[in-house]
Design an enzyme around this catalytic site. Sequence first.
Site, PDB file in Angstrom:
ATOM      1  N   HIS A   1       3.706  -2.249   3.143  1.00 55.86           N
ATOM      2  CA  HIS A   1       3.769  -0.899   2.578  1.00 55.86           C
ATOM      3  C   HIS A   1       5.126  -0.700   1.914  1.00 55.86           C
ATOM      4  O   HIS A   1       6.165  -0.868   2.580  1.00 55.86           O
ATOM      5  CB  HIS A   1       3.575   0.161   3.666  1.00 55.86           C
ATOM      6  CG  HIS A   1       2.230   0.123   4.317  1.00 55.86           C
ATOM      7  ND1 HIS A   1       1.919  -0.784   5.308  1.00 55.86           N
ATOM      8  CD2 HIS A   1       1.113   0.874   4.109  1.00 55.86           C
ATOM      9  CE1 HIS A   1       0.655  -0.592   5.690  1.00 55.86           C
ATOM     10  NE2 HIS A   1       0.151   0.404   4.981  1.00 55.86           N
TER      11      HIS A   1
ATOM     12  N   ASP B   1       0.809  -1.211   0.000  1.00 50.96           N
ATOM     13  CA  ASP B   1       0.000   0.000   0.000  1.00 50.96           C
ATOM     14  C   ASP B   1       0.847   1.267   0.000  1.00 50.96           C
ATOM     15  O   ASP B   1       2.007   1.271   0.415  1.00 50.96           O
ATOM     16  CB  ASP B   1      -0.894   0.030   1.237  1.00 50.96           C
ATOM     17  CG  ASP B   1      -2.048  -0.946   1.155  1.00 50.96           C
ATOM     18  OD1 ASP B   1      -2.054  -1.784   0.241  1.00 50.96           O
ATOM     19  OD2 ASP B   1      -2.941  -0.881   2.026  1.00 50.96           O
TER      20      ASP B   1
END
Length: 474
Positions: A440, A298
């Site tokens: 991430h 992400d």
Amino acid sequence: MRTHTLLPSLLLLGTLSITTACSPGSSEPAPAGPPRATTESPSPVHSVDPSKIKGLRIVSNSSEQRSCPFATSYPDVPGAEAMTAAMKKDVEQRLATFREGACDNGTVGELNVSHRFLVASGDVLGVRLTTQDGSGAGSGLSSRTYWYDGDAGDYGTALELIADDSRNAFISALKDELKGREGFDTTVFDGTLSDATSRVPALDNMAFTADGGLQVTFDSGEVGVPPAGTFLVTLSKKTVIPWLSAFGKRAQRQTTTPSRSLDLGATHTPGRAVPTHTASGDDDTDCKQVTCIALTFDDGPAAPETATLLNHLAQYKARATFFTTGQNVAAHPDLVRAEARAGHEVGNHSWNHPDLTKLTPEQIASQLNRTSAAIKAATGKEPTLFRPPYGAINSTVRSATRLSPVLWDVDTEDWKYPDAAKVAQTVIDKAQRNSVVLLHDIHPTSVAAVPQILRTLTARGYHFVTVSHLRASL
């Protein structure tokens, strides 16, 4: 090894989408919070293509937990180190205060700090940071502009666009423009702007319009009663020119007639090697016959982290899904193209990571549609999946888009623990067949954890596939 279904990880819900006419980079997205109150429609400003800024790095940080929801970003431009330091200090102070209250003491709220380039031309750089802080009273919405003068090699506040000996006349003109507007309070105005120095917080948000006018924005409560919201004053080019400082005139000129490049006198502009891995074809992995897992990343793309990650994935012929934010796609479309070219899936993670459940349907549509447009511009293909920030989704969000929401069932909490070994071990310990793993690629430590994840799980017989491939195989 226990087999389980995806359940929340692959929540597939789609209805009629609400479309918007925004194109990537054309305007600011809806703020992450309640609708902004203004007293007049803002004049248009030139859009800036951040992908043209050499050596640009977007500094991002976020959580993915609803109990501590924050997302911040600001640009780091070679040559403007003093300006970057000022933005970093402001953002980190806001984040520290928020985390102490919302995360440590359980205060309900969300912090979102997003950025927008106002001008990046010649020797002038202008950036606006917009903050939505829901942890306190009031709207929590505020904005500030940051300016860098490459000719002088110095960072300046917004008020430095105005010549010292013209500031009183400038302030008087603002007062005249505001008189008569509902909610404006002369006493509050006079108290707030009694000192016409560069340190006046109420004069920290100025930007030039496409036709050379000057917009001055006052946050709620700065020049009027708080319920009146934000006040916006636009002074025409003809009116404001006599009051501009030498830097202000250059900033105005570079906004209205931007040059093709930005040169702030940087002694070194870091290059960025973009991986050229190309997928040999469609993934033919049969997840009914072998053990599959989906790694998802992400908040990117980020430079240079995403490029490093793509090299790690290529080494193991692993495919993954990237849930990208629109503001980072706009800055690094080359990295998004590299993701798609290597056979990875590119999904939508909103423009600047707000809790979508707190927005209006129009704001949700703007956040998602604008990001999808940026992804399509970079890859030639619109995304079909989106990951709602913080995993927050409701019927309003579902009805605002045709994209299918995707959650996760393995949370590394890598935003909380910047430790590559810990992140890798979390994935290795929790991995199961058909798991969807949350990571991430904005965190160097998370990217550094990937080789150990790939090496260990590959040895255990895992195959790394995209979310859509995993879904289609079930």
